[in-house]
Write an enzyme that holds these catalytic residues in place. Structure first.
Site, PDB file in Angstrom:
ATOM      1  N   GLU A 173       0.809  25.556 -35.259  1.00  0.00           N
ATOM      2  CA  GLU A 173       1.766  26.684 -33.944  1.00  0.00           C
ATOM      3  C   GLU A 173       3.008  26.972 -34.460  1.00  0.00           C
ATOM      4  O   GLU A 173       4.062  26.768 -33.588  1.00  0.00           O
ATOM      5  CB  GLU A 173       1.661  26.032 -32.689  1.00  0.00           C
ATOM      6  CG  GLU A 173       0.013  26.164 -32.152  1.00  0.00           C
ATOM      7  CD  GLU A 173      -0.230  25.878 -30.673  1.00  0.00           C
ATOM      8  OE1 GLU A 173       0.930  25.263 -29.802  1.00  0.00           O
ATOM      9  OE2 GLU A 173      -1.321  26.082 -30.072  1.00  0.00           O
ATOM     10  N   GLU A 292      -7.957  25.919 -32.068  1.00  0.00           N
ATOM     11  CA  GLU A 292      -7.699  24.980 -30.634  1.00  0.00           C
ATOM     12  C   GLU A 292      -8.194  26.064 -29.531  1.00  0.00           C
ATOM     13  O   GLU A 292      -7.595  27.217 -29.386  1.00  0.00           O
ATOM     14  CB  GLU A 292      -6.192  24.592 -30.378  1.00  0.00           C
ATOM     15  CG  GLU A 292      -5.736  23.672 -30.998  1.00  0.00           C
ATOM     16  CD  GLU A 292      -4.417  23.486 -30.610  1.00  0.00           C
ATOM     17  OE1 GLU A 292      -3.872  23.309 -29.584  1.00  0.00           O
ATOM     18  OE2 GLU A 292      -3.657  22.932 -31.742  1.00  0.00           O
TER      19      GLU A 292
HETATM   20  O1  AHR Z   1      -4.013  20.733 -27.418  1.00  0.00           O
HETATM   21  C1  AHR Z   1      -2.773  20.450 -27.116  1.00  0.00           C
HETATM   22  C2  AHR Z   1      -1.694  21.157 -27.668  1.00  0.00           C
HETATM   23  O2  AHR Z   1      -1.530  22.373 -27.521  1.00  0.00           O
HETATM   24  C3  AHR Z   1      -1.407  20.994 -29.225  1.00  0.00           C
HETATM   25  O3  AHR Z   1      -0.834  20.082 -29.487  1.00  0.00           O
HETATM   26  C4  AHR Z   1      -0.663  22.302 -29.646  1.00  0.00           C
HETATM   27  O4  AHR Z   1      -1.219  22.887 -30.745  1.00  0.00           O
HETATM   28  C5  AHR Z   1      -1.287  23.278 -28.310  1.00  0.00           C
HETATM   29  O5  AHR Z   1      -0.074  23.827 -28.081  1.00  0.00           O
END
Ligand code: AHR
Length: 500
Positions: A173, A292
């Site tokens: 990110e 994610e």
């Molecule tokens: O999954 C939780 C968090 O969400 C992770 O650390 C991050 O990459 C995202 O913002």
């Protein structure tokens, strides 16, 4: 009763499914690692301190790949802190989550755990506080056989064989202002390219994922992907997408429509990849790693009040309700419908932290979201068929008119099964789907599995771990070459057909 017409044809195929779309994620965060997968001294611990009960559920899920060690955590992480004799490992502050990291578990232990869980590691590299040199050293430590400083160090640490990690994330990110070492698209694109070039120089067999946007609502979304890929298109294999949805407004109809955003997000990112491909006159296609995705909002308020610098607190421990399972089911259908471009996806995360599996000192249990994830991963194998869905629609606050019914059909050519996944988002009424079976006319119904609860907010807990669990339905039949199946109001469904 409402009615939905579904059309598919064995010869109209989206793509063969890459099994890695059923991946997951373990971050050094909250109780994911410590108490989740690792708890020495627990009655459930094996000889290395890994929880055997958690391992059993992870093996049941059969996740092909697990992203590690973060997440936001990785952007401040020194991998060297987590290798070598445990007594020499430093305790560090983890600024991403305001906690203390003991480094009792590091990449070697995690690789051992992954082997026990029958899964592969997808390793994320720190491109927040660190750069090209440290990334090279980490890959050398993990994948080189012998005869160099870092490969010999791994051997000294008790790991004679290389870990051979094939999938690597170039940071996490990096578009997010919250990220340690956040960068502009220009800065990150150049760094990703330079890192990718040398990593592939060390081990040409690896695959690399560049950071895309943290969600489709980021102000930089679109421009970020285009700029980053202008720099690193030739040296990376995938670009990442992340998204989390919540129901802070208690508006279930809108909440359940959120996979419409996921669908558009995937289409947009694939189009941007192809725009850069065209501009570069490239023959190569960059695909998507949705590394994610999940529901995340139940724990927000609790986590604002956490004391800083504790170790493995209860953090991001969303207790998922039945409507979360419905959205997770719909998000999986969306990923499958894009199987031609989405080759990797990680349900974030796997244990305790926004996870399908929860643990306490005395037990381990399945959250509501476990079931669509488990059953889609288990039976959603083979080839996704183009699936035309003519569903009645409903209006909601965020997405206008959307389909009541999400549906996708998958032809499992190995098992010779046709599998239909469907979610009925109608909160009041059942919906009958009809499907012309065409080339599948001699198939019979093996099972129709349903996840349904009258209470959208029903949850599974340690005391009541089976409150929300799948059942089977007798409400489907095949007549004159057409499948007719009743999808209960608010329900997730899987209908398996085969010649048996
Ligand atoms: O999954 C939780 C968090 O969400 C992770 O650390 C991050 O990459 C995202 O913002």
């Amino acid at each position: 009763m409402k009615h939905t017409k579904v059309i598919m044809d064995k010869d109209f195929q989206v793509s063969r499914i890459d099994r890695r779309i059923y991946g997951s994620f373990i971050e050094h965060l909250g109780r994911a690692v410590y108490q989740g997968i690792y708890q020495p001294g627990s009655p459930f611990a094996d000889e290395q301190g890994f929880r055997k009960d958690t391992l059993e559920l992870v093996k049941e899920l059969n996740v092909p790949v697990v992203r590690y060690p973060g997440g936001n955590f990785v952007s401040g992480y020194k991998w060297e802190d987590g290798v070598g004799p445990k007594e020499d490992r430093p305790k560090r502050i983890d600024l991403a989550w305001s906690v203390v990291e003991t480094n009792e578990v590091g990449l070697n232990e995690f690789s051992d755990w992954a082997k026990k869980a029958n899964t592969d590691v997808m390793m994320a590299i720190n491109l927040g506080t660190r750069g090209v040199a440290e990334a090279m050293e980490l890959l050398e430590y993990c994948n080189l056989d012998q005869g160099t400083h870092y490969s010999e160090l791994r051997k000294q640490h008790g790991y004679p064989e290389p870990h051979n990690i094939k999938l690597w994330c170039l940071g996490n990110e990096m578009d997010g202002p919250w990220q340690i070492g956040h960068k502009t698209a220009e800065e990150y694109g150049r760094l990703a390219n330079e890192t990718a070039k040398v990593l592939k120089g060390i081990d040409p067999t690896i695959e690399l994922v560049a950071c895309g946007s943290s969600n489709s609502g980021m102000a930089t979304f679109g421009q970020w992907e285009a700029t980053v890929l202008e720099h690193c298109y030739d040296s990376v294999d995938y670009i990442s997408l992340h998204t989390y949805y919540g129901d802070g407004d208690h508006d279930s109809e809108t909440f359940l429509a959120n996979n419409v955003d996921m669908d558009r997000f995937i289409t947009d990112v694939a189009n941007i990849c192809d725009y850069v491909k065209a501009k570069k006159h490239s023959k190569k296609t960059v695909n998507l790693s949705f590394d994610e995705w999940n529901v995340w909002y139940h724990s927000w308020d609790h986590d604002q009040k956490l004391e800083r610098w504790t170790q493995a607190p209860h953090q991001l421990e969303d207790v998922y309700d039945f409507q979360d399972a419905l959205l997770v089911g719909s998000m999986l259908i969306t990923l499958l419908r894009h199987a031609d471009r989405v080759k990797i996806a990680c349900l974030a995360q796997l244990v305790n932290v926004i996870a399908p599996i929860m643990t306490s000192d005395t037990a381990c249990w399945r959250q509501t979201t476990y079931y669509p994830f488990w059953l889609t991963g288990k039976y959603g194998q083979g080839i996704v068929l183009q699936t035309q869905v003519d569903s009645p629609k409903y209006k909601n606050k965020k997405f206008g008119e959307v389909d009541f019914v999400d549906c996708v059909t998958v032809y499992n050519d190995e098992a010779d099964e046709l599998v239909i996944f469907a979610v009925n988002k109608d909160l009041q009424e059942s919906n009958t789907i009809s499907l012309d079976l065409r080339q599948f006319a001699d198939y019979r119904i093996i099972e129709h599995v349903v996840l349904h609860d009258e209470d959208l907010y029903a949850v599974n807990t340690e005391k009541d771990p089976m409150r929300v669990a799948p059942t089977t339905s007798a409400d489907s039949k095949i007549e004159n070459g057409t499948l007719t199946a009743v999808l209960k109001h608010k329900s997730w469904n899987m209908i398996r057909l085969g010649k048996a």
